[in-house]
Motif scaffolding. Structure first.
Motif, short mmCIF file in Angstrom:
data_model
loop_
_atom_site.label_atom_id
_atom_site.label_comp_id
_atom_site.label_asym_id
_atom_site.label_seq_id
_atom_site.Cartn_x
_atom_site.Cartn_y
_atom_site.Cartn_z
N ALA A 63 -1.81 6.21 2.77
CA ALA A 63 -1.65 5.52 1.48
C ALA A 63 -1.11 6.48 0.42
O ALA A 63 -0.26 6.09 -0.39
CB ALA A 63 -2.98 4.94 1.04
N VAL A 68 0.85 4.16 -2.44
CA VAL A 68 0.20 2.88 -2.69
C VAL A 68 -0.60 3.06 -3.98
O VAL A 68 -1.71 3.59 -3.98
CB VAL A 68 -0.72 2.47 -1.51
CG1 VAL A 68 -1.33 1.11 -1.76
CG2 VAL A 68 0.07 2.46 -0.22
N TYR A 71 -4.30 1.71 -4.53
CA TYR A 71 -5.18 2.00 -3.39
C TYR A 71 -6.48 2.62 -3.89
O TYR A 71 -6.48 3.40 -4.83
CB TYR A 71 -4.46 2.96 -2.46
CG TYR A 71 -5.17 3.24 -1.17
CD1 TYR A 71 -5.00 2.40 -0.08
CD2 TYR A 71 -5.99 4.34 -1.02
CE1 TYR A 71 -5.63 2.65 1.12
CE2 TYR A 71 -6.63 4.60 0.17
CZ TYR A 71 -6.43 3.76 1.24
OH TYR A 71 -7.07 4.01 2.42
N LYS A 80 -7.40 -1.94 3.18
CA LYS A 80 -6.58 -0.72 3.15
C LYS A 80 -5.34 -0.91 4.03
O LYS A 80 -4.23 -0.57 3.62
CB LYS A 80 -7.38 0.47 3.67
CG LYS A 80 -8.44 0.97 2.73
CD LYS A 80 -9.15 2.16 3.36
CE LYS A 80 -10.19 2.75 2.44
NZ LYS A 80 -10.82 3.95 3.00
N SER A 87 3.06 -2.08 1.10
CA SER A 87 3.43 -1.16 0.02
C SER A 87 4.94 -1.02 -0.16
O SER A 87 5.44 -1.00 -1.28
CB SER A 87 2.80 0.21 0.22
OG SER A 87 3.34 0.85 1.35
#
Length: 188
Positions: A63, A68, A71, A80, A87
């Motif tokens: 991430a 992201v 996140y 997640k 993303s």
């Protein structure tokens, strides 16, 4: 017959004159053992195709790599994974109502974006409406933090409307009364 990278051995690739040398054969077998370890670890380098099989701590690093923005490490593992998968697309459509809708689908599972002209608000404002029973005040606050990373900068959130509906017993009754009004007077 061809072999895959998982089946091939270095001795299969040697020319005929080296296949009879015991030193070369021993060296080839030593290289084969290290090569098999390397080949078996190749699957670990495939990140996006294996996103559904990665552990939570690895997802945190992925991430970060994919930027992201919304996140949070405290999210559940399925959320997640969905955020990481979406993303790239969200980065392409940032600032649009569709980006907000994807965020709603990810965090609330259901909901819609109502722009100001649909509910009589002021220009450049919108609200989010959801009827998901699992949405709490904390989840709504989490959504607001994430929203600021995908919405248009000039647009302002009026609020998150959480619709609740309950099944209740409804009793009603009625009565019909019919009568005649009579009036009596005494005459003298």
């Amino acid at each position: 017959m061809s072999k895959s990278i998982f089946e091939v051995q270095l001795t299969d690739l040697l020319p005929e004159n080296l296949k009879r040398d015991p030193d070369i054969i021993a060296a080839s077998k030593a290289v084969d053992s290290g090569f098999s370890v390397l080949v078996n670890d190749i699957n670990k380098t495939l990140i996006l195709p294996r996103i559904d099989h990665l552990e939570s701590d690895v997802l945190d690093h992925v991430a970060y790599y994919f930027h992201v923005d919304f996140y949070d490490r405290s999210l559940d593992i399925e959320t997640k994974r969905k955020l990481i998968k979406d993303s790239v697309y969200i980065h392409q459509i940032k600032g649009t109502p569709r980006a907000v809708e994807i965020l709603i689908e990810t965090l609330f599972d259901e909901g819609t974006v109502e722009e100001w002209f649909k509910y009589g608000g002021t220009p450049y404002r919108f609200r989010v409406v959801t009827s998901n029973k699992s949405v709490t005040q904390e989840r709504a606050e989490e959504f607001v933090r994430a929203l600021n990373t995908v919405k248009n900068t000039r647009s302002t959130l009026d609020g998150v409307v959480i619709l609740r509906s309950e099944n209740m017993d409804l009793y009603w009754g009625g009565i019909v009364h019919q009568g005649i009004k009579e009036e009596y007077r005494q005459v003298r």
